[in-house]
Design an enzyme around this catalytic site. Structure first.
Site, PDB file in Angstrom:
ATOM      1  N   ARG A 269       0.785  -1.238   0.000  1.00 48.63           N
ATOM      2  CA  ARG A 269       0.000   0.000   0.000  1.00 48.63           C
ATOM      3  C   ARG A 269       0.814   1.283   0.000  1.00 48.63           C
ATOM      4  O   ARG A 269       0.252   2.356  -0.228  1.00 48.63           O
ATOM      5  CB  ARG A 269      -0.946  -0.004   1.209  1.00 48.63           C
ATOM      6  CG  ARG A 269      -2.071  -1.028   1.093  1.00 48.63           C
ATOM      7  CD  ARG A 269      -2.886  -1.066   2.371  1.00 48.63           C
ATOM      8  NE  ARG A 269      -2.109  -1.612   3.478  1.00 48.63           N
ATOM      9  CZ  ARG A 269      -2.523  -1.622   4.742  1.00 48.63           C
ATOM     10  NH1 ARG A 269      -3.689  -1.082   5.065  1.00 48.63           N
ATOM     11  NH2 ARG A 269      -1.775  -2.151   5.700  1.00 48.63           N
TER      12      ARG A 269
ATOM     13  N   ASP B 173      -1.028 -14.078   0.600  1.00 48.44           N
ATOM     14  CA  ASP B 173      -1.377 -13.885   1.998  1.00 48.44           C
ATOM     15  C   ASP B 173      -1.199 -15.192   2.752  1.00 48.44           C
ATOM     16  O   ASP B 173      -1.384 -16.276   2.184  1.00 48.44           O
ATOM     17  CB  ASP B 173      -2.834 -13.409   2.130  1.00 48.44           C
ATOM     18  CG  ASP B 173      -3.140 -12.895   3.526  1.00 48.44           C
ATOM     19  OD1 ASP B 173      -3.631 -13.684   4.349  1.00 48.44           O
ATOM     20  OD2 ASP B 173      -2.869 -11.715   3.797  1.00 48.44           O
TER      21      ASP B 173
END
Length: 350
Positions: free
Chosen positions: A38, A84
């Site tokens: 991000r 993930d």
């Protein structure tokens, strides 16, 4: 540790892989945990286009692009697969979701359901392997490709509680209350993780990291049972299939238990979080074992002289052993791009 002449020929242009195999470099290779994420505007744009994390992570074209973004921008020595740690419980049959502004959620939580009630869906892992193949074909020759998985204790904390928590209390209670039932969960995660990482290696990753993000919440006896033992089983299982693939263990928060973890799990390299004194680690981690870390992510946000001083302390502590420069945890979303550039310049000038 030393590397053979055959290994040298394979790792001559890959400094990170060479360090994982025991070679010390005057200028340590560098990659950053969560380097694809991000803090990058190109990542935020692609995630917005895909509409959410899981959609992004299960689209091989998009996930490969995210993996490659920080390599193109910064030229890190290692690329970490974009995925993930909760892909494993998702493949074991729990539903996985990522709400806006919330952490991941798994359902049904095993505090209310049994492991036997889950219906495995191993096909959910296929996009990950497709992503690996795409990235492996596109990486620069000098860049080492890292795969990863969550370690069983950390994955189990999410499976039992259905979400993250501050102290992993529900899972710790479950482990004490019924250790046999909890061992079944740990064993199931361990078995699938061996297969999952083995398939990542078959698809093209060159080293793997085991993330035990919540290892620091356990007592010494529980740490031995739920961190060291299952990670040792994963390492043994992978080494039986892929003896030349290095494995990095990252037991965040382990503190004084790090030397035992390093000795007993069989990992090739040890990741250190930012709370570990690097000089202490250098004195207590087995001699010659490669270490990775351990700059405070907040020092990277601070920038300037504070960042330079923090970088220099880490470099000095590990000057005489194989060392991969990294953060002590993942890069934070508000990290300035200019500070990452400062970090790279500082490390590479040494």
């Amino acid at each position: 540790m030393s590397i053979t002449s055959e290994s040298k020929s394979l790792t001559a242009s890959k400094t990170l892989l060479a360090v994982l195999k025991g070679e010390r470099k005057a200028v340590p290779p560098i990659w950053l945990m969560r380097q694809a994420g991000r803090y990058l505007p190109e990542y935020r744009a692609l995630r917005a286009d895909k509409g959410g994390f899981l959609a992004l992570a299960t689209d091989p074209e998009a996930a490969a692009e995210v993996t490659l973004q920080p390599i193109r921008r910064f030229g890190f020595d290692g690329a970490i697969l974009f995925s993930d740690i909760l892909m494993v419980p998702w493949a074991m049959g729990q539903d996985l979701s990522f709400g806006v502004g919330e952490g991941p959620r798994l359902a049904p939580a095993l505090v209310d359901a049994t492991l036997a009630s889950l219906q495995p869906a191993l096909g959910r892992l296929e996009p990950v392997y497709a992503t690996v193949a795409k990235v492996a074909a596109a990486l620069p020759p000098a860049t080492t490709f890292l795969g990863f998985a969550g370690s069983p204790w950390t994955v189990a904390t999410y499976m039992v509680a259905g979400q993250g928590s501050k102290d992993q209390g529900e899972t710790r209670r479950a482990a004490y209350a019924d250790p046999s039932a909890f061992a079944e969960i740990i064993d199931a995660i361990t078995a699938l993780t061996i297969a999952y990482l083995s398939s990542q290696i078959d698809a093209g990753v060159e080293a793997v990291q085991l993330f035990d993000s919540w290892a620091g919440s356990l007592s010494p006896a529980q740490f031995e049972r739920w961190v060291i033992a299952p990670n040792a089983a994963i390492v043994a299982g992978l080494k039986a299939r892929h003896p030349d693939t290095p494995i990095i263990g990252f037991p965040k928060g382990a503190g004084g238990k790090l030397p035992a973890y390093a000795r007993e799990t069989g990992v090739d390299a040890l990741g250190l979080d930012e709370t570990v004194d690097p000089e202490w680690a250098n004195a207590h981690v087995p001699e010659g074992m490669p270490v990775q870390g351990n700059l405070d992510p907040l020092a990277l946000i601070a920038g300037g002289a504070a960042l330079d001083d923090a970088i220099d302390r880490v470099l000095a502590a590990f000057a005489d052993r194989p060392h991969i420069f990294n953060l002590g945890h993942g890069i934070l979303p508000d990290t300035p791009i200019a500070h990452v550039e400062q970090l790279l310049a500082r490390v590479r000038m040494k």
